[in-house]
Design a protein around this motif. Structure first.
Motif, PDB file in Angstrom:
ATOM      1  N   LEU A   1      44.854  34.913  24.316  1.00 26.36           N
ATOM      2  CA  LEU A   1      43.626  34.117  24.379  1.00 26.36           C
ATOM      3  C   LEU A   1      42.639  34.727  25.370  1.00 26.36           C
ATOM      4  O   LEU A   1      41.444  34.854  25.079  1.00 26.36           O
ATOM      5  CB  LEU A   1      43.940  32.675  24.770  1.00 26.36           C
ATOM      6  CG  LEU A   1      44.689  31.846  23.738  1.00 26.36           C
ATOM      7  CD1 LEU A   1      45.171  30.542  24.350  1.00 26.36           C
ATOM      8  CD2 LEU A   1      43.826  31.591  22.511  1.00 26.36           C
ATOM      9  N   TYR A   2      43.135  35.109  26.519  1.00 25.56           N
ATOM     10  CA  TYR A   2      42.291  35.727  27.550  1.00 25.56           C
ATOM     11  C   TYR A   2      41.636  37.002  27.020  1.00 25.56           C
ATOM     12  O   TYR A   2      40.428  37.194  27.139  1.00 25.56           O
ATOM     13  CB  TYR A   2      43.134  36.019  28.795  1.00 25.56           C
ATOM     14  CG  TYR A   2      42.412  36.808  29.847  1.00 25.56           C
ATOM     15  CD1 TYR A   2      41.453  36.207  30.651  1.00 25.56           C
ATOM     16  CD2 TYR A   2      42.690  38.153  30.046  1.00 25.56           C
ATOM     17  CE1 TYR A   2      40.780  36.934  31.626  1.00 25.56           C
ATOM     18  CE2 TYR A   2      42.033  38.888  31.019  1.00 25.56           C
ATOM     19  CZ  TYR A   2      41.087  38.265  31.803  1.00 25.56           C
ATOM     20  OH  TYR A   2      40.422  38.985  32.762  1.00 25.56           O
ATOM     21  N   ARG A   3      42.434  37.858  26.434  1.00 30.87           N
ATOM     22  CA  ARG A   3      41.940  39.139  25.910  1.00 30.87           C
ATOM     23  C   ARG A   3      40.875  38.919  24.828  1.00 30.87           C
ATOM     24  O   ARG A   3      39.802  39.529  24.861  1.00 30.87           O
ATOM     25  CB  ARG A   3      43.115  39.961  25.368  1.00 30.87           C
ATOM     26  CG  ARG A   3      42.762  41.340  24.875  1.00 30.87           C
ATOM     27  CD  ARG A   3      43.988  42.120  24.391  1.00 30.87           C
ATOM     28  NE  ARG A   3      44.674  41.456  23.285  1.00 30.87           N
ATOM     29  CZ  ARG A   3      45.842  40.808  23.394  1.00 30.87           C
ATOM     30  NH1 ARG A   3      46.471  40.726  24.551  1.00 30.87           N
ATOM     31  NH2 ARG A   3      46.395  40.237  22.347  1.00 30.87           N
ATOM     32  N   GLU A   4      41.158  38.052  23.873  1.00 30.49           N
ATOM     33  CA  GLU A   4      40.252  37.872  22.742  1.00 30.49           C
ATOM     34  C   GLU A   4      38.998  37.093  23.122  1.00 30.49           C
ATOM     35  O   GLU A   4      37.897  37.447  22.698  1.00 30.49           O
ATOM     36  CB  GLU A   4      40.996  37.199  21.589  1.00 30.49           C
ATOM     37  CG  GLU A   4      42.061  38.110  20.997  1.00 30.49           C
ATOM     38  CD  GLU A   4      42.830  37.490  19.846  1.00 30.49           C
ATOM     39  OE1 GLU A   4      42.424  36.447  19.308  1.00 30.49           O
ATOM     40  OE2 GLU A   4      43.879  38.068  19.485  1.00 30.49           O
ATOM     41  N   LEU A   5      39.136  36.030  23.908  1.00 31.98           N
ATOM     42  CA  LEU A   5      37.954  35.240  24.277  1.00 31.98           C
ATOM     43  C   LEU A   5      37.048  35.981  25.258  1.00 31.98           C
ATOM     44  O   LEU A   5      35.828  35.789  25.245  1.00 31.98           O
ATOM     45  CB  LEU A   5      38.368  33.885  24.852  1.00 31.98           C
ATOM     46  CG  LEU A   5      38.918  32.888  23.840  1.00 31.98           C
ATOM     47  CD1 LEU A   5      39.523  31.681  24.555  1.00 31.98           C
ATOM     48  CD2 LEU A   5      37.839  32.445  22.854  1.00 31.98           C
TER      49      LEU A   5
ATOM     50  N   PHE B   1      46.443  31.632  34.894  1.00 31.77           N
ATOM     51  CA  PHE B   1      45.198  30.868  34.819  1.00 31.77           C
ATOM     52  C   PHE B   1      44.045  31.854  34.839  1.00 31.77           C
ATOM     53  O   PHE B   1      44.071  32.844  35.576  1.00 31.77           O
ATOM     54  CB  PHE B   1      45.066  29.896  35.997  1.00 31.77           C
ATOM     55  CG  PHE B   1      43.769  29.138  36.000  1.00 31.77           C
ATOM     56  CD1 PHE B   1      43.602  28.039  35.167  1.00 31.77           C
ATOM     57  CD2 PHE B   1      42.724  29.527  36.810  1.00 31.77           C
ATOM     58  CE1 PHE B   1      42.398  27.340  35.142  1.00 31.77           C
ATOM     59  CE2 PHE B   1      41.521  28.835  36.797  1.00 31.77           C
ATOM     60  CZ  PHE B   1      41.360  27.747  35.964  1.00 31.77           C
ATOM     61  N   ALA B   2      43.020  31.591  34.016  1.00 36.58           N
ATOM     62  CA  ALA B   2      41.833  32.447  33.967  1.00 36.58           C
ATOM     63  C   ALA B   2      40.602  31.606  33.675  1.00 36.58           C
ATOM     64  O   ALA B   2      40.697  30.531  33.068  1.00 36.58           O
ATOM     65  CB  ALA B   2      41.987  33.517  32.890  1.00 36.58           C
ATOM     66  N   MET B   3      39.460  32.111  34.111  1.00 34.79           N
ATOM     67  CA  MET B   3      38.163  31.515  33.789  1.00 34.79           C
ATOM     68  C   MET B   3      37.263  32.626  33.265  1.00 34.79           C
ATOM     69  O   MET B   3      37.187  33.703  33.860  1.00 34.79           O
ATOM     70  CB  MET B   3      37.536  30.871  35.025  1.00 34.79           C
ATOM     71  CG  MET B   3      38.338  29.700  35.551  1.00 34.79           C
ATOM     72  SD  MET B   3      37.701  29.030  37.115  1.00 34.79           S
ATOM     73  CE  MET B   3      36.097  28.418  36.592  1.00 34.79           C
ATOM     74  N   LEU B   4      36.597  32.346  32.147  1.00 32.41           N
ATOM     75  CA  LEU B   4      35.745  33.352  31.530  1.00 32.41           C
ATOM     76  C   LEU B   4      34.627  32.679  30.744  1.00 32.41           C
ATOM     77  O   LEU B   4      34.677  31.478  30.477  1.00 32.41           O
ATOM     78  CB  LEU B   4      36.573  34.240  30.603  1.00 32.41           C
ATOM     79  CG  LEU B   4      37.273  33.516  29.446  1.00 32.41           C
ATOM     80  CD1 LEU B   4      36.513  33.653  28.147  1.00 32.41           C
ATOM     81  CD2 LEU B   4      38.681  34.052  29.303  1.00 32.41           C
TER      82      LEU B   4
END
Length: 140
Positions: free
Chosen positions: A94-98, A117-120
């Motif tokens: 999800l992080y990579r694609e979004l 956890f990530a914010m983008l």
């Protein structure tokens, strides 16, 4: 009661929701102004704008539309769409694609409350938070 997010775009709603359907899965519905009862109220050059879009994934809805032409648009502010990933591999995907062609405010990393956890902000200007709790517990 259900609470669902409704996103407003400035002409990119259909493209954004097609992208979200690829990344998140689910049943996609896009309704342009063209062919709708509201089409008489929209200038011909704006009939392709999205009147309503929804992505239904197991009863969870992400919805959106385009602004009406001529209305001010300040982007999506003051919120994040939060995803609870199934596992760390899911969070990484999800992080990579979004984040592709977007901007990262916090890289995917371990925190005191989550294994990841990530914010983008994605390429359409939508802020996201991705979380995988794993074995971490938020202190009481």
């Amino acid at each position: 009661m259900n609470i669902h997010a409704y996103l407003i775009f400035d002409g990119q709603c259909a493209d954004a929701f097609r992208f979200y359907a690829e990344v998140l899965g689910g049943e996609l519905l896009i309704m342009p102004f063209e062919g709708s009862p509201a089409c008489a109220d929209v200038a011909p050059e704006h009939l392709a704008r999205t009147m309503h879009a929804s992505l239904n994934r197991d009863g969870q809805l992400l919805m959106g539309s385009d602004t009406m032409p001529g209305e001010p648009y300040d982007g999506i502010k003051g919120c994040h769409i939060s995803i609870q990933a199934d596992d760390m591999a899911h969070a990484e995907r999800l992080y990579r694609e979004l984040s592709a062609q977007g901007s990262v405010q916090m890289e995917l990393q371990k925190t005191f409350w989550a294994e990841g956890f990530a914010m983008l902000t994605d390429r359409f200007g939508v802020p996201w938070m991705i979380n995988f709790s794993g074995d971490c517990q938020v202190p009481a």
